[in-house]
Design a protein around this motif. Structure first.
Motif, PDB file in Angstrom:
ATOM      1  N   VAL A   2       0.858  -1.179   0.000  1.00  0.00           N
ATOM      2  CA  VAL A   2       0.000   0.000   0.000  1.00  0.00           C
ATOM      3  C   VAL A   2       0.896   1.231   0.000  1.00  0.00           C
ATOM      4  O   VAL A   2       1.667   1.451   0.943  1.00  0.00           O
ATOM      5  N   SER A   3       0.800   2.036  -1.059  1.00  0.00           N
ATOM      6  CA  SER A   3       1.767   3.115  -1.261  1.00  0.00           C
ATOM      7  C   SER A   3       1.199   4.511  -1.057  1.00  0.00           C
ATOM      8  O   SER A   3       1.919   5.490  -1.208  1.00  0.00           O
ATOM      9  N   PHE A   4      -0.082   4.647  -0.698  1.00  0.00           N
ATOM     10  CA  PHE A   4      -0.664   5.982  -0.570  1.00  0.00           C
ATOM     11  C   PHE A   4      -0.703   6.420   0.893  1.00  0.00           C
ATOM     12  O   PHE A   4      -0.555   5.618   1.814  1.00  0.00           O
ATOM     13  N   GLY A   5      -0.902   7.722   1.107  1.00  0.00           N
ATOM     14  CA  GLY A   5      -1.033   8.273   2.461  1.00  0.00           C
ATOM     15  C   GLY A   5       0.193   7.996   3.310  1.00  0.00           C
ATOM     16  O   GLY A   5       1.342   8.143   2.857  1.00  0.00           O
ATOM     17  N   GLY A   6      -0.058   7.586   4.539  1.00  0.00           N
ATOM     18  CA  GLY A   6       1.042   7.301   5.463  1.00  0.00           C
ATOM     19  C   GLY A   6       1.707   5.965   5.234  1.00  0.00           C
ATOM     20  O   GLY A   6       2.650   5.610   5.934  1.00  0.00           O
ATOM     21  N   ARG A   7       1.192   5.180   4.261  1.00  0.00           N
ATOM     22  CA  ARG A   7       1.776   3.882   3.882  1.00  0.00           C
ATOM     23  C   ARG A   7       1.938   2.955   5.087  1.00  0.00           C
ATOM     24  O   ARG A   7       2.931   2.252   5.220  1.00  0.00           O
ATOM     25  N   SER A   8       0.907   2.975   5.962  1.00  0.00           N
ATOM     26  CA  SER A   8       0.979   2.156   7.164  1.00  0.00           C
ATOM     27  C   SER A   8      -0.378   1.497   7.415  1.00  0.00           C
ATOM     28  O   SER A   8      -1.142   1.263   6.476  1.00  0.00           O
ATOM     29  N   LEU A   9      -0.710   1.222   8.699  1.00  0.00           N
ATOM     30  CA  LEU A   9      -1.851   0.374   9.016  1.00  0.00           C
ATOM     31  C   LEU A   9      -3.184   0.956   8.574  1.00  0.00           C
ATOM     32  O   LEU A   9      -4.023   0.248   8.011  1.00  0.00           O
ATOM     33  N   LYS A  10      -3.424   2.244   8.820  1.00  0.00           N
ATOM     34  CA  LYS A  10      -4.706   2.835   8.422  1.00  0.00           C
ATOM     35  C   LYS A  10      -4.930   2.679   6.923  1.00  0.00           C
ATOM     36  O   LYS A  10      -6.017   2.304   6.472  1.00  0.00           O
ATOM     37  N   GLU A  11      -3.909   2.974   6.137  1.00  0.00           N
ATOM     38  CA  GLU A  11      -4.036   2.882   4.686  1.00  0.00           C
ATOM     39  C   GLU A  11      -4.202   1.428   4.233  1.00  0.00           C
ATOM     40  O   GLU A  11      -4.879   1.151   3.237  1.00  0.00           O
ATOM     41  N   ALA A  12      -3.590   0.500   4.975  1.00  0.00           N
ATOM     42  CA  ALA A  12      -3.771  -0.919   4.654  1.00  0.00           C
ATOM     43  C   ALA A  12      -5.225  -1.332   4.835  1.00  0.00           C
ATOM     44  O   ALA A  12      -5.772  -2.107   4.044  1.00  0.00           O
ATOM     45  N   VAL A  13      -5.873  -0.805   5.885  1.00  0.00           N
ATOM     46  CA  VAL A  13      -7.303  -1.079   6.092  1.00  0.00           C
ATOM     47  C   VAL A  13      -8.118  -0.504   4.932  1.00  0.00           C
ATOM     48  O   VAL A  13      -8.997  -1.169   4.381  1.00  0.00           O
ATOM     49  N   ASP A  14      -7.839   0.752   4.570  1.00  0.00           N
ATOM     50  CA  ASP A  14      -8.547   1.389   3.455  1.00  0.00           C
ATOM     51  C   ASP A  14      -8.415   0.557   2.179  1.00  0.00           C
ATOM     52  O   ASP A  14      -9.398   0.310   1.469  1.00  0.00           O
ATOM     53  N   SER A  15      -7.197   0.134   1.893  1.00  0.00           N
ATOM     54  CA  SER A  15      -6.920  -0.622   0.677  1.00  0.00           C
ATOM     55  C   SER A  15      -7.642  -1.970   0.686  1.00  0.00           C
ATOM     56  O   SER A  15      -8.217  -2.392  -0.330  1.00  0.00           O
ATOM     57  N   CYS A  16      -7.638  -2.626   1.823  1.00  0.00           N
ATOM     58  CA  CYS A  16      -8.267  -3.945   1.909  1.00  0.00           C
ATOM     59  C   CYS A  16      -9.781  -3.848   1.771  1.00  0.00           C
ATOM     60  O   CYS A  16     -10.409  -4.686   1.108  1.00  0.00           O
ATOM     61  N   PHE A  17     -10.393  -2.831   2.384  1.00  0.00           N
ATOM     62  CA  PHE A  17     -11.830  -2.645   2.242  1.00  0.00           C
ATOM     63  C   PHE A  17     -12.195  -2.450   0.763  1.00  0.00           C
ATOM     64  O   PHE A  17     -13.201  -2.998   0.277  1.00  0.00           O
ATOM     65  N   GLU A  18     -11.403  -1.665   0.046  1.00  0.00           N
ATOM     66  CA  GLU A  18     -11.682  -1.417  -1.372  1.00  0.00           C
ATOM     67  C   GLU A  18     -11.614  -2.710  -2.176  1.00  0.00           C
ATOM     68  O   GLU A  18     -12.461  -2.976  -3.036  1.00  0.00           O
ATOM     69  N   SER A  19     -10.614  -3.534  -1.866  1.00  0.00           N
ATOM     70  CA  SER A  19     -10.481  -4.811  -2.568  1.00  0.00           C
ATOM     71  C   SER A  19     -11.595  -5.776  -2.181  1.00  0.00           C
ATOM     72  O   SER A  19     -12.138  -6.509  -3.027  1.00  0.00           O
ATOM     73  N   TYR A  20     -11.978  -5.758  -0.917  1.00  0.00           N
ATOM     74  CA  TYR A  20     -13.023  -6.665  -0.424  1.00  0.00           C
ATOM     75  C   TYR A  20     -14.368  -6.390  -1.082  1.00  0.00           C
ATOM     76  O   TYR A  20     -15.148  -7.320  -1.344  1.00  0.00           O
ATOM     77  N   LEU A  21     -14.652  -5.126  -1.381  1.00  0.00           N
ATOM     78  CA  LEU A  21     -15.918  -4.774  -2.041  1.00  0.00           C
ATOM     79  C   LEU A  21     -16.135  -5.571  -3.327  1.00  0.00           C
ATOM     80  O   LEU A  21     -17.262  -5.896  -3.691  1.00  0.00           O
ATOM     81  N   LYS A  22     -15.047  -5.916  -4.006  1.00  0.00           N
ATOM     82  CA  LYS A  22     -15.130  -6.628  -5.274  1.00  0.00           C
ATOM     83  C   LYS A  22     -15.194  -8.147  -5.093  1.00  0.00           C
ATOM     84  O   LYS A  22     -15.449  -8.876  -6.058  1.00  0.00           O
ATOM     85  N   GLN A  23     -14.922  -8.637  -3.866  1.00  0.00           N
ATOM     86  CA  GLN A  23     -14.790 -10.079  -3.657  1.00  0.00           C
ATOM     87  C   GLN A  23     -15.656 -10.604  -2.517  1.00  0.00           C
ATOM     88  O   GLN A  23     -15.489 -11.739  -2.083  1.00  0.00           O
ATOM     89  N   ALA A  24     -16.580  -9.798  -2.024  1.00  0.00           N
ATOM     90  CA  ALA A  24     -17.306 -10.145  -0.802  1.00  0.00           C
ATOM     91  C   ALA A  24     -18.136 -11.421  -0.940  1.00  0.00           C
ATOM     92  O   ALA A  24     -18.429 -12.076   0.080  1.00  0.00           O
ATOM     93  N   ASP A  25     -18.500 -11.806  -2.151  1.00  0.00           N
ATOM     94  CA  ASP A  25     -19.284 -13.034  -2.314  1.00  0.00           C
ATOM     95  C   ASP A  25     -18.472 -14.280  -1.970  1.00  0.00           C
ATOM     96  O   ASP A  25     -19.034 -15.272  -1.487  1.00  0.00           O
ATOM     97  N   THR A  26     -17.175 -14.229  -2.216  1.00  0.00           N
ATOM     98  CA  THR A  26     -16.344 -15.434  -2.035  1.00  0.00           C
ATOM     99  C   THR A  26     -15.300 -15.299  -0.936  1.00  0.00           C
ATOM    100  O   THR A  26     -14.672 -16.303  -0.563  1.00  0.00           O
ATOM    101  N   ALA A  27     -15.087 -14.079  -0.406  1.00  0.00           N
ATOM    102  CA  ALA A  27     -14.016 -13.849   0.566  1.00  0.00           C
ATOM    103  C   ALA A  27     -14.587 -13.372   1.895  1.00  0.00           C
ATOM    104  O   ALA A  27     -15.678 -12.803   1.963  1.00  0.00           O
ATOM    105  N   LEU A  28     -13.814 -13.602   2.961  1.00  0.00           N
ATOM    106  CA  LEU A  28     -14.107 -13.032   4.271  1.00  0.00           C
ATOM    107  C   LEU A  28     -12.995 -12.056   4.612  1.00  0.00           C
ATOM    108  O   LEU A  28     -11.812 -12.422   4.597  1.00  0.00           O
ATOM    109  N   PHE A  29     -13.370 -10.814   4.901  1.00  0.00           N
ATOM    110  CA  PHE A  29     -12.407  -9.820   5.381  1.00  0.00           C
ATOM    111  C   PHE A  29     -12.246 -10.073   6.876  1.00  0.00           C
ATOM    112  O   PHE A  29     -13.088  -9.701   7.681  1.00  0.00           O
ATOM    113  N   ALA A  30     -11.161 -10.734   7.244  1.00  0.00           N
ATOM    114  CA  ALA A  30     -10.919 -11.115   8.635  1.00  0.00           C
ATOM    115  C   ALA A  30     -10.195  -9.970   9.340  1.00  0.00           C
ATOM    116  O   ALA A  30      -8.969  -9.949   9.443  1.00  0.00           O
ATOM    117  N   ILE A  31     -10.962  -9.004   9.812  1.00  0.00           N
ATOM    118  CA  ILE A  31     -10.389  -7.810  10.445  1.00  0.00           C
ATOM    119  C   ILE A  31      -9.498  -8.219  11.602  1.00  0.00           C
ATOM    120  O   ILE A  31      -9.829  -9.105  12.387  1.00  0.00           O
TER     121      ILE A  31
END
Length: 403
Positions: free
Chosen positions: A166-195
């Motif tokens: 994850v290369s945007f913003g502070g490039r740390s944990l908060k941005e990793a959450v943002d990035s994962c949520f965006e990816s999960y939106l496209k895969q929610a039928d088959t994936a579990l976002f294990a927070i």
């Protein structure tokens, strides 16, 4: 009278005024499915028995409580103990909820696990769970944390996970959450976002706490067996707060046990130099839930700093915000320097190299011990420091400047 854990949170996922689920419309049905599945199978004897078998025969639970005699003698005053989650398989408490989330995903018919990670411990644990259950795994991690926690990145890849930088913003944990949520939106039928912590929309703050409850149950029984009484104080580091809620939950109905969450005070009190949410934050919303967070002058989540990547988050779990507001738990801090001193001292005096995250709790105990003679402090040693040794020694040597 019903216990705290039986009544909190409410049906909408609120811990007092904190929590809830503020979701984009496409995710609402998916989170309802997760909630319904969890409430159904968490009461199932089959699910509970399989999880117990996994914890015993794969994770290596129970983990012990160790008396830190040498460190206690050096500090003077209180006697110090540690719940050894560093001895849990993969080296931290994170596997407690990752294996449970993997089992939940299997029951829901999912084929992929995905998550964010900061220090990499959650990423390693989820990659381990994915391998165990035969699932795909996608881990989002900030580029700064990838550089800092290289051993854990290697472990995730060896376990078969795809690590997404994850290369945007502070490039740390908060941005990793943002990035994962965006990816999960496209895969929610088959994936579990294990927070990875007691954060995010309902039901995750409740679920992760419940899955980490095993730490508190074990610790309470073990401490009573060792000493014949309960500890006077229980302390754990707090970023999102999963390890702290795990051990707190075992003592939360024991009014005589004081609970302390230890936040990262970083390098100064200036905004951007710390990640001390309870100390300097205010009410707000982040990543789909209401809690306390650090805000910049424009009201957006602030940039934060801490030597410990796993605590690098501008918010805190809603249950911690609730415990802070009600006064059941006290939230204090430890600086980067105090954390490093504790890291070196525990390593040299006890032969235990702690994770930098966990070293914040050790620092608190070392600081409080002299003022509390005759009392006992139980620390949740939430992870081991293998992942941190290269970073620490390359940047701080072997502690010569801290002695």
């Amino acid at each position: 009278m019903a216990s705290y854990l039986k009544t909190t949170p409410d049906a909408q996922g609120y811990f007092g005024t904190y929590g809830g689920a503020m979701l984009p419309p496409p995710l609402v049905p998916h989170f309802k499915d997760i909630t319904d599945a969890y409430l159904r199978i968490s009461k199932s004897a089959d699910y509970i028995n399989e999880l117990r078998l996994i914890r015993k025969h794969f994770q290596g639970r129970p983990t012990p409580v160790s008396y830190l005699k040498n460190l206690s003698d050096a500090c003077g005053g209180a006697r110090l103990y540690a719940k050894r989650e560093d001895l849990n398989h993969t080296g931290a408490h994170k596997l407690n909820h990752c294996m449970a989330e993997g089992l939940l995903a299997r029951h829901m018919g999912k084929t992929k696990l995905m998550a964010e990670t900061g220090a990499g411990q959650h990423g390693v644990a989820l990659a381990t769970a994915a391998a165990y259950f035969g699932m795909e795994c996608e881990i989002h991690m900030g580029e700064d944390d990838i550089a800092k926690e290289a051993p854990n990145v290697t472990r995730m890849k060896l376990l078969g996970a795809e690590v997404v930088p994850v290369s945007f913003g502070g490039r740390s944990l908060k941005e990793a959450v943002d990035s994962c949520f965006e990816s999960y939106l496209k895969q929610a039928d088959t994936a579990l976002f294990a927070i990875g912590s007691v954060v995010g929309p309902h039901p995750f703050p409740m679920m992760v706490r419940d899955f980490q409850h095993v730490v508190g149950v074990e610790a309470r029984e073990q401490f009573l067996e060792m000493t014949g009484e309960l500890p006077d104080m229980v302390a754990a580091c707090v970023g999102g707060g999963s390890n702290a809620m795990g051990i707190f939950s075992g003592f939360i109905d024991d009014e005589g046990v004081a609970l302390f969450g230890v936040e990262p005070l970083g390098s100064s009190s200036n905004l951007g130099d710390h990640a001390a949410t309870m100390t300097y934050g205010e009410d707000g919303e982040l990543h789909g839930f209401r809690s306390i967070l650090l805000k910049d002058p424009q009201g957006a989540p602030a940039e934060v700093h801490t030597i410990a990547s796993g605590l690098h988050y501008p918010g805190v779990g809603p249950e911690h915000a609730h415990l802070h507001r009600t006064g059941r738990a006290t939230y204090v801090g430890a600086t980067d320097t105090e954390c490093l001193r504790a890291f070196y001292d525990l390593s040299r005096r006890e032969g235990i190299i702690p994770a930098l995250e966990s070293a914040h709790a050790v620092a608190f105990a070392m600081r409080e011990a002299p003022a509390n003679p005759g009392k006992s402090i139980l620390i949740n040693l939430s992870g081991r420091g293998d992942k941190d040794i290269d970073y620490v020694t390359q940047n701080h040597g072997f502690g010569e400047n801290l002695r």
